[in-house]
Design a protein around this motif. Structure first.
Motif, PDB file in Angstrom:
ATOM      1  N   UNK A 109       0.819  -1.208   0.000  1.00 20.45           N
ATOM      2  CA  UNK A 109       0.000   0.000   0.000  1.00 20.45           C
ATOM      3  C   UNK A 109       0.853   1.259   0.000  1.00 20.45           C
ATOM      4  N   UNK A 110       1.929   1.247   0.812  1.00 15.36           N
ATOM      5  CA  UNK A 110       2.752   2.458   0.932  1.00 15.36           C
ATOM      6  C   UNK A 110       3.579   2.693  -0.322  1.00 15.36           C
ATOM      7  N   UNK A 111       4.121   1.649  -0.906  1.00 13.57           N
ATOM      8  CA  UNK A 111       5.022   1.796  -2.044  1.00 13.57           C
ATOM      9  C   UNK A 111       4.334   1.717  -3.399  1.00 13.57           C
ATOM     10  N   UNK A 112       3.052   1.295  -3.409  1.00  8.44           N
ATOM     11  CA  UNK A 112       2.388   1.152  -4.712  1.00  8.44           C
ATOM     12  C   UNK A 112       1.022   1.837  -4.765  1.00  8.44           C
ATOM     13  N   UNK A 113       0.112   1.502  -3.850  1.00  9.79           N
ATOM     14  CA  UNK A 113      -1.250   2.042  -3.933  1.00  9.79           C
ATOM     15  C   UNK A 113      -1.260   3.548  -3.680  1.00  9.79           C
ATOM     16  N   UNK A 114      -0.655   3.989  -2.597  1.00 11.95           N
ATOM     17  CA  UNK A 114      -0.681   5.413  -2.263  1.00 11.95           C
ATOM     18  C   UNK A 114       0.044   6.275  -3.295  1.00 11.95           C
ATOM     19  N   UNK A 115       1.227   5.885  -3.784  1.00 15.61           N
ATOM     20  CA  UNK A 115       1.850   6.693  -4.854  1.00 15.61           C
ATOM     21  C   UNK A 115       1.005   6.760  -6.127  1.00 15.61           C
ATOM     22  N   UNK A 116       0.387   5.636  -6.506  1.00 18.18           N
ATOM     23  CA  UNK A 116      -0.483   5.663  -7.695  1.00 18.18           C
ATOM     24  C   UNK A 116      -1.660   6.594  -7.475  1.00 18.18           C
ATOM     25  N   UNK A 117      -2.203   6.575  -6.272  1.00 15.26           N
ATOM     26  CA  UNK A 117      -3.330   7.451  -5.968  1.00 15.26           C
ATOM     27  C   UNK A 117      -2.934   8.924  -6.111  1.00 15.26           C
ATOM     28  N   UNK A 118      -1.777   9.291  -5.571  1.00 12.20           N
ATOM     29  CA  UNK A 118      -1.330  10.693  -5.657  1.00 12.20           C
ATOM     30  C   UNK A 118      -0.991  11.088  -7.088  1.00 12.20           C
ATOM     31  N   UNK A 119      -0.313  10.198  -7.812  1.00 11.45           N
ATOM     32  CA  UNK A 119       0.042  10.508  -9.197  1.00 11.45           C
ATOM     33  C   UNK A 119      -1.196  10.604 -10.072  1.00 11.45           C
ATOM     34  N   UNK A 120      -2.130   9.681  -9.870  1.00  8.26           N
ATOM     35  CA  UNK A 120      -3.359   9.724 -10.667  1.00  8.26           C
ATOM     36  C   UNK A 120      -4.183  10.970 -10.375  1.00  8.26           C
ATOM     37  N   UNK A 121      -4.144  11.445  -9.136  1.00  2.90           N
ATOM     38  CA  UNK A 121      -4.884  12.668  -8.804  1.00  2.90           C
ATOM     39  C   UNK A 121      -4.358  13.857  -9.604  1.00  2.90           C
ATOM     40  N   UNK A 122      -3.032  13.973  -9.705  1.00  2.00           N
ATOM     41  CA  UNK A 122      -2.445  15.087 -10.459  1.00  2.00           C
ATOM     42  C   UNK A 122      -2.703  14.925 -11.950  1.00  2.00           C
ATOM     43  N   UNK A 123      -2.477  13.734 -12.471  1.00  2.00           N
ATOM     44  CA  UNK A 123      -2.682  13.506 -13.904  1.00  2.00           C
ATOM     45  C   UNK A 123      -4.149  13.649 -14.294  1.00  2.00           C
ATOM     46  N   UNK A 124      -5.040  13.194 -13.445  1.00  2.00           N
ATOM     47  CA  UNK A 124      -6.467  13.335 -13.738  1.00  2.00           C
ATOM     48  C   UNK A 124      -6.876  14.792 -13.847  1.00  2.00           C
ATOM     49  N   UNK A 125      -6.334  15.623 -12.989  1.00  2.00           N
ATOM     50  CA  UNK A 125      -6.667  17.049 -13.033  1.00  2.00           C
ATOM     51  C   UNK A 125      -6.300  17.659 -14.382  1.00  2.00           C
TER      52      UNK A 125
END
Length: 344
Positions: free
Chosen positions: A145-161
């Motif tokens: 979760x720390x090394x994969x899920x959470x980073x993907x969540x943060x990166x996807x939030x920026x890219x989605x915007x």
């Protein structure tokens, strides 16, 4: 007897030829009974009219709410934008891959493949080594979760915007919706800052409402429907260069429509587990942005004045204005101090 019969016939004929209505005996209601029956008739008529008005208001409310739901689920309208814009088509595909395949796929992979495998491994080891298996499983879960899920969540939030903005700009360009009037850069900066502050305060208010007993979850869900509609229509309002007050006024006059427009995606997100709800919302959001560009919100016209414009953002506006005034009050002494230093 013949003479008596002839006299009766002549008297009846005279009554018909003359004032026949008054010649026949009539039954008159006593005065006290007439006065007692009149209020009952008026009360019954008033109740019937009130029921008819209530039914009409409910029909209008249902029609407005269903029109919002209908506009949100009319996804076939997105084909128009997919066929005419490469940007809309390519960015929507990227959103689907990022949110649906990578983000949601990673969560589903852990929930339905990795976690069951770790459970089987714990059952296969001996009892004296079970603690080691539990430690390995817990450590792997945290690291995943720390090394994969959470980073993907943060990166996807920026890219989605970024991708959402490009999709909205291309769709609005195809619709040829021109801004109502030009605005200065400083004014746009102020409106956007105030918009971000309003959204932040609204999210805090929505989460606080959830903890109200009994009525908390329904209020939270309704506010989440409104928030989803705000996110979908904001691109259109920003493109038209509406001020923050104009957007809020328009939203409060169409509050029931926006409750219906945000209902489908909010319902799916509401019943989804944690993090999956964010992925589901991000997956469907580009399509809702496209439907929002062609939607025509409806408002209540026959309802009472309070329901025609519901003050949804009254608390949010009041809190934001108080915060800005406090911030402004703290800036004034600093500005005066800088001026005094500059003069010396």
């Amino acid at each position: 007897q013949d003479l008596l019969h002839l006299a009766l016939v002549r008297s009846c004929a005279a009554g018909v030829m003359g004032d026949g209505c008054n010649s026949w005996p009539t039954l008159e209601m006593p005065k006290h009974e007439a006065t007692a029956a009149t209020p009952k008739i008026e009360t019954t008529a008033g109740q019937g009219e009130w029921r008819c008005n209530c039914i009409e208001h409910l029909r209008e409310a249902a029609s407005v709410w269903l029109s919002g739901v209908k506009d949100a689920v009319m996804l076939h309208h997105c084909v128009f934008f997919f066929a005419r814009s490469d940007v809309v088509r390519f960015r929507t595909l990227q959103c689907f891959v990022l949110n649906g395949v990578i983000f949601l796929g990673s969560i589903l992979l852990f929930n339905f493949a990795i976690d069951p495998t770790l459970g089987v491994m714990r059952r296969l080891v001996r009892e004296d080594e079970a603690w080691a298996a539990d430690f390995v499983a817990a450590s792997f879960s945290v690291l995943y979760k720390v090394l994969w899920i959470y980073p993907i969540y943060c990166i996807s939030f920026v890219l989605n915007t970024v991708m959402y903005q490009e999709i909205a700009d291309s769709a609005l360009a195809l619709r040829q919706q021109k801004p109502s009037k030009p605005t200065q850069h400083l004014e746009r900066l102020i409106n956007e800052t105030f918009r971000v502050l309003l959204n932040a305060v609204y999210i805090v208010e929505m989460n606080l409402l959830y903890y109200i007993p009994i009525a908390g979850p329904p209020l939270y869900f309704v506010h989440s429907c409104w928030l989803a509609s705000v996110y979908c229509f904001e691109y259109r309002w920003v493109h038209l260069r509406w001020t923050s007050n104009a957007r809020l006024d328009y939203f409060e006059r169409h509050w029931l429509y926006f409750a219906g427009f945000g209902f489908p995606v909010s319902f799916i997100s509401f019943i989804s587990p944690r993090f999956i709800d964010a992925g589901v919302f991000a997956l469907f959001f580009p399509l809702l942005v496209l439907t929002a560009t062609i939607a025509e919100p409806k408002e209540l016209k026959r309802a009472p004045a309070l329901l025609q414009q519901l003050p949804v953002f009254a608390v949010v506006q009041g809190t934001s204005c108080v915060g800005l005034r406090l911030f402004e009050g703290r800036l004034r002494p600093l500005s005066r101090l800088n001026r005094s230093r500059g003069s010396t």
